[in-house]
Design an enzyme around this catalytic site. Structure first.
Site, short mmCIF file in Angstrom:
data_model
loop_
_atom_site.label_atom_id
_atom_site.label_comp_id
_atom_site.label_asym_id
_atom_site.label_seq_id
_atom_site.Cartn_x
_atom_site.Cartn_y
_atom_site.Cartn_z
N ASP A 1 0.84 -1.19 0.00
CA ASP A 1 0.00 0.00 0.00
C ASP A 1 0.88 1.25 0.00
O ASP A 1 1.98 1.23 -0.55
CB ASP A 1 -0.92 -0.04 1.24
CG ASP A 1 -2.28 0.58 0.98
OD1 ASP A 1 -2.34 1.81 0.83
OD2 ASP A 1 -3.28 -0.16 0.94
N HIS B 1 -3.70 5.83 3.75
CA HIS B 1 -4.45 4.66 3.26
C HIS B 1 -3.90 3.36 3.84
O HIS B 1 -4.65 2.52 4.37
CB HIS B 1 -4.41 4.64 1.73
CG HIS B 1 -5.35 3.68 1.09
ND1 HIS B 1 -4.98 2.39 0.76
CD2 HIS B 1 -6.64 3.81 0.72
CE1 HIS B 1 -6.01 1.78 0.20
NE2 HIS B 1 -7.03 2.61 0.16
N ASN C 1 -14.36 0.53 -6.33
CA ASN C 1 -15.43 1.45 -5.92
C ASN C 1 -16.15 2.11 -7.09
O ASN C 1 -16.56 3.26 -7.00
CB ASN C 1 -14.84 2.56 -5.03
CG ASN C 1 -14.06 2.03 -3.86
OD1 ASN C 1 -14.34 0.94 -3.36
ND2 ASN C 1 -13.08 2.79 -3.40
#
Length: 555
Positions: A282, A322, A404
């Site tokens: 990430d 994040h 998303n």
């Protein structure tokens, strides 16, 4: 755990960076031989062969011993020098509105959500669009001169879907791979930047157009396949920008309703992920966060963006925090699991598939049992597809966000074979309006208003309550499943569970098809306690409650 980390691979680190002085050694030899005009043609040719052999052997030996030395970070937004003395800029952003021509003004929203007008003229290089106008939401890269009024006079505009001047190549097996790659580099005027040794996949840097170079490479008998180095990103969408801040204390983090929704209470304090390592690929993790610091397993070379050993979650940027947020969710469910952070996305949430493929392979090499991928990448990347297939075959569990976009179109890496794809649902176990869906989704988990750890540095810069924040997205749903996988692995190691992690979690998930009828299926809902073997019923911990401050929309 059931997997033994290979800290020192037989042939050096699984991913080797090669310095430029070795890459161009063959070219130097050729220039030297050309200069020996007084020698006979036979003598010069003989010397050239001998020097080339020594060069290839030396480069191969030194690169194998060296390990990682240079970053392969994605292109950054930096000022460039202009031939006219003006400051040239590179920007990345999404097209904000419909465009009807390659000449005129395009409104682009930057990573930090700031709008900028990009001016295209007949001289602007737009060849990479191949005469097809981009749609709103398309990621773009623009280079040009920043005008006094704040607009960008664009010299070049291209889709930001791949790294410029980079080609990824898989070579066919050969008796001497080093000689083959050096020959290719010389013949095609490329340099080798890095290699995935387990799959014979190389990252080349080229001076010419990368697509033209691929066309030539595909016709070479030594090449299995060649492709662009595609861009990877944190999943975007409406939930990506919505934040809700709470108390600096962790009560609202520990006792949030989402843990009750996945039936964590019967497991808490009984099964905790002991001897399991979870890799988080990430933006990095806040290495000083008090809730996480004792759980972190920081390995060398784990910041693949800045090429350091500190995969810190730094900002400013649209994706700042994040990775820290993802880590907090995993730690809350599997507190004894070791968290291995690898930074593969910059502070804006941008990376590329070669970095991602390397990190997946490197994490497995370093002993990761589960890999969390709260990100998206191009489904056409054979580099990523083949790397994931190899790692899954080793027994590593990979969990990825479905995305998303409120779309049924499969995304990657979530939809790749063997990967557990996770969609997001609300408190009623109904798919959120923005979560992707479809038969390719494996499991659903809470993804709306999830409270978790957040970098302390963000609070310092913004005068916000430190340490914890709420975020929504399939990125947040994914670590619920990742942590559950860690708990299952603990019991598999103890011999209490025989089924695979995928089978155990899906078989014991809750059927929510009535709440999410076709075509909006999101798989079964995660039920942690049902997926584990409990000797005795456990008393659920006491629950406290905390109020949140109003929501904040980052612009």
């Amino acid at each position: 755990m059931h997997r033994t980390p290979a800290k020192e691979p037989k042939h050096g680190p699984v991913f080797q960076f090669m310095r430029s002085q070795h890459l161009f050694r063959a070219e130097t030899v050729l220039r030297a031989v050309t200069g020996l005009r007084a020698m006979t043609a036979v003598g010069a040719a003989l010397i050239m062969v001998l020097l080339l052999l020594a060069s290839v052997q030396g480069a191969g030996l030194q690169s194998a011993q060296r390990g990682m030395h240079a970053p392969i970070k994605p292109t950054e937004q930096v000022p460039l020098a202009s031939s006219h003395g003006e400051e040239e800029r590179e920007i990345y952003g999404q097209l904000a509105q419909t465009v009807t021509s390659f000449i005129g003004e395009w409104l682009v929203t930057l990573d930090d959500h700031t709008p900028i007008t990009v001016v295209l003229t007949p001289k602007t290089d737009v060849r990479k669009f191949k005469k097809r106008l981009p749609e709103p939401g398309t990621w773009l890269k623009a280079e040009g001169i920043l005008l006094p009024d704040g607009r960008l006079d664009a010299r070049r505009v291209r889709p930001d879907d791949s790294e410029p001047n980079q080609v990824v190549v898989r070579l066919k097996p050969s008796a001497d791979p080093n000689a083959t790659v050096q020959a290719l580099a010389t013949e095609y005027e490329m340099s080798v930047r890095a290699v995935l040794t387990s799959a014979n996949i190389y990252l080349f840097i080229t001076r010419e157009d990368e697509e033209e170079k691929i066309t030539h490479l595909l016709s070479d008998d030594r090449v299995w396949w060649a492709e662009l180095n595609r861009v990877s990103r944190v999943p975007t969408g409406s939930p990506y920008r919505t934040w809700k801040w709470g108390s600096p204390a962790d009560s609202s983090y520990v006792n949030q309703q989402a843990f009750e929704q996945v039936n964590l209470a019967p497991v808490a304090g009984v099964i905790s992920g002991t001897d399991v390592t979870v890799a988080i690929l990430d933006t990095g993790v806040d290495l000083e966060h008090p809730a996480l610091v004792e759980a972190l397993d920081v390995i060398s070379g784990s910041d693949m963006i800045s090429d350091t050993d500190r995969p810190d979650d730094i900002g400013p940027g649209a994706a700042w925090g994040h990775g820290t947020h993802v880590a907090g969710i995993i730690h809350a469910i599997a507190p004894a699991a070791r968290i291995m952070p690898l930074r593969v996305l910059d502070t804006h949430g941008r990376g590329n598939t070669f970095i991602l493929a390397y990190a997946i392979e490197y994490a497995a090499q370093q002993g990761a049992d589960v890999i969390n991928l709260s990100l998206g990448a191009d489904c056409d990347s054979r580099t990523l597809t083949e790397t994931i297939a190899a790692v899954v075959a080793q027994g590593v569990v990979i969990v990825a966000a479905a995305g998303n976009d409120a779309s049924p179109i499969p995304t990657c890496p979530a939809s790749l074979p063997g990967v557990i794809a996770v969609a997001a649902v609300d408190e009623q176990r109904v798919r959120t309006s923005w979560s992707n869906y479809g038969p390719w989704v494996t499991l659903a988990a809470p993804g709306e208003g999830i409270t978790s750890t957040f970098p302390l540095g963000y609070a310092t810069e913004t005068n916000i309550s430190p340490g914890y924040a709420s975020w929504s997205g399939t990125s947040m749903a994914t670590p619920f499943v990742t942590a559950a996988a860690a708990l299952v692995l603990e019991q598999r190691s103890a011999g209490k569970i025989q089924a695979s992690v995928l089978e155990q979690l899906t078989t014991h998930g809750i059927d929510i098809s009535a709440l999410n009828p076709l075509p909006y299926s999101v798989g079964r809902h995660l039920d942690i306690a049902a997926a584990l073997v409990l000797d005795e019923p456990q008393e659920p911990p006491a629950v406290s409650h905390a109020l949140y401050l109003p929501s904040v929309l980052r612009r």
